[in-house]
Design an enzyme around this catalytic site. Structure first.
Site, PDB file in Angstrom:
ATOM      1  N   SER A  33       8.179   3.836   0.162  1.00 43.69           N
ATOM      2  CA  SER A  33       7.103   3.196  -0.581  1.00 43.69           C
ATOM      3  C   SER A  33       7.163   3.556  -2.060  1.00 43.69           C
ATOM      4  O   SER A  33       7.060   2.688  -2.935  1.00 43.69           O
ATOM      5  CB  SER A  33       5.752   3.614   0.006  1.00 43.69           C
ATOM      6  OG  SER A  33       4.702   2.930  -0.619  1.00 43.69           O
TER       7      SER A  33
ATOM      8  N   SER B  52       0.862  -1.180   0.000  1.00 47.08           N
ATOM      9  CA  SER B  52       0.000   0.000   0.000  1.00 47.08           C
ATOM     10  C   SER B  52       0.895   1.225   0.000  1.00 47.08           C
ATOM     11  O   SER B  52       1.849   1.299   0.779  1.00 47.08           O
ATOM     12  CB  SER B  52      -0.902   0.004   1.239  1.00 47.08           C
ATOM     13  OG  SER B  52      -1.778   1.111   1.209  1.00 47.08           O
ATOM     14  N   GLU B  53       0.595   2.189  -0.879  1.00 48.40           N
ATOM     15  CA  GLU B  53       1.556   3.282  -1.081  1.00 48.40           C
ATOM     16  C   GLU B  53       1.713   4.203   0.120  1.00 48.40           C
ATOM     17  O   GLU B  53       2.635   5.026   0.155  1.00 48.40           O
ATOM     18  CB  GLU B  53       1.209   4.094  -2.339  1.00 48.40           C
ATOM     19  CG  GLU B  53      -0.077   4.852  -2.271  1.00 48.40           C
ATOM     20  CD  GLU B  53      -1.041   4.443  -3.372  1.00 48.40           C
ATOM     21  OE1 GLU B  53      -1.624   5.328  -3.998  1.00 48.40           O
ATOM     22  OE2 GLU B  53      -1.212   3.235  -3.588  1.00 48.40           O
ATOM     23  N   ASN B  54       0.828   4.099   1.120  1.00 50.48           N
ATOM     24  CA  ASN B  54       1.027   4.908   2.322  1.00 50.48           C
ATOM     25  C   ASN B  54       2.092   4.328   3.245  1.00 50.48           C
ATOM     26  O   ASN B  54       2.405   4.908   4.275  1.00 50.48           O
ATOM     27  CB  ASN B  54      -0.289   5.100   3.081  1.00 50.48           C
ATOM     28  CG  ASN B  54      -0.915   3.791   3.527  1.00 50.48           C
ATOM     29  OD1 ASN B  54      -0.866   2.802   2.812  1.00 50.48           O
ATOM     30  ND2 ASN B  54      -1.530   3.787   4.692  1.00 50.48           N
TER      31      ASN B  54
END
Length: 221
Positions: free
Chosen positions: A92, A50-52
Site C-alpha cells: 500500500s 485505503s492505506e491499510n
C-alpha cells in the site's frame, strides 16, 4: 455560518467528490474524507485506495450489511467493489510513495496560506500518531484538504500554523462548508462560495489574508 455538523460534512464531501476525475486513483483519509466515496456519480470510475491495504474501496455499508472484517484506515466499516483487492501495508505504501496516487483527501487541524498542513497532534493530548499522512502529502499528485472552516468558532485556516506540521507547502485545495480555496503562489484564493454565506463572513472566520477570484462562483454541491 453552518452550525449543523452533519450538514457541513455532507456539503464538504459532495464538493470534494465533484473535484475528482474519471479514472483516478484516490486515497481517502480517516474521518470526513471517507464520506466522499458516498457521493461519486454512478457513471464515474474512481478507484479508492485505503492505506491499510485496499484498492477498490466502495461506499459506506448499511449497518445491517457491514462486514466486521472489512474496515478502512480509520477502522470504520467499508465495502469493497467486485474488482477490488487486498494487500499488506508495505504494498500500500509503495503505491503511495511511488507516486501512483492521483489525489489524496485529508482532514486537517490547521492549514495556512503557504499550504502548510497540521493534522496529527495537539500538544498535551494523546493521539495515535501521524499515520500515513506524511507519506500521502508527499507522494500524491494532488492534496485536497477537507475540513470544517472553524473549530468551536476558532479559524482553522491561518496565516501560519501554530501546531506541529505534517508537511510544508503541500496543500493544493481546501474545501470547507463555506467555500473552496485554492493555494496559489500569492496565497489563498477563494474560488467558490456557499450560497448561504458571504465574503465578509468567510473573511471573519479566516485568520489569513484571503484573495477573491475574479471568477468567484457559487459552490458546486
Amino acid at each position: 455560518m453552518i452550525n449543523d455538523k452533519n450538514l457541513a460534512k455532507e456539503i464538504i464531501a459532495k464538493r470534494v467528490a465533484r473535484e475528482l476525475k474519471n479514472g483516478q486513483l484516490v486515497n481517502l483519509g480517516v474521518g470526513l474524507p471517507t464520506m466522499v466515496a458516498d457521493y461519486i456519480p454512478k457513471n464515474f470510475k474512481i478507484t479508492f485506495q485505503s492505506e491499510n491495504g485496499i484498492v477498490g474501496m466502495g461506499a459506506s455499508p448499511k449497518i445491517n450489511e457491514a462486514d466486521k472484517d472489512v474496515v478502512n484506515a480509520g477502522g470504520d466499516y467499508t465495502t469493497v467493489l467486485p474488482d477490488g483487492t487486498f494487500f499488506d501495508s508495505s504494498v500500500s505504501f509503495s503505491l503511495i510513495r511511488g507516486g501512483h496516487v492521483d489525489v489524496t483527501v485529508l482532514g486537517a487541524l490547521q492549514v495556512d496560506e503557504k499550504g502548510n498542513i497540521a493534522n496529527w497532534i495537539v500538544p498535551g493530548k494523546m493521539l495515535s500518531g501521524m499515520g500515513g499522512a506524511m507519506d500521502l502529502v508527499n507522494g500524491a499528485k494532488k492534496v485536497i484538504i477537507a475540513m470544517r472552516h472553524t473549530n468551536k468558532g476558532q479559524p482553522k485556516i491561518l496565516k501560519k500554523c501554530t501546531l506541529p506540521l505534517t508537511a510544508k507547502s503541500q496543500a493544493n485545495l481546501i474545501v470547507t462548508e463555506l467555500g473552496v480555496i485554492e493555494v496559489i503562489n500569492d496565497g489563498l484564493l477563494l474560488t467558490e462560495i456557499n450560497k448561504n454565506t458571504t465574503i465578509d463572513e468567510i473573511r471573519s472566520l479566516t485568520a489569513a489574508d484571503l484573495l477573491i477570484s475574479n471568477e468567484l462562483r457559487p459552490m458546486a454541491v
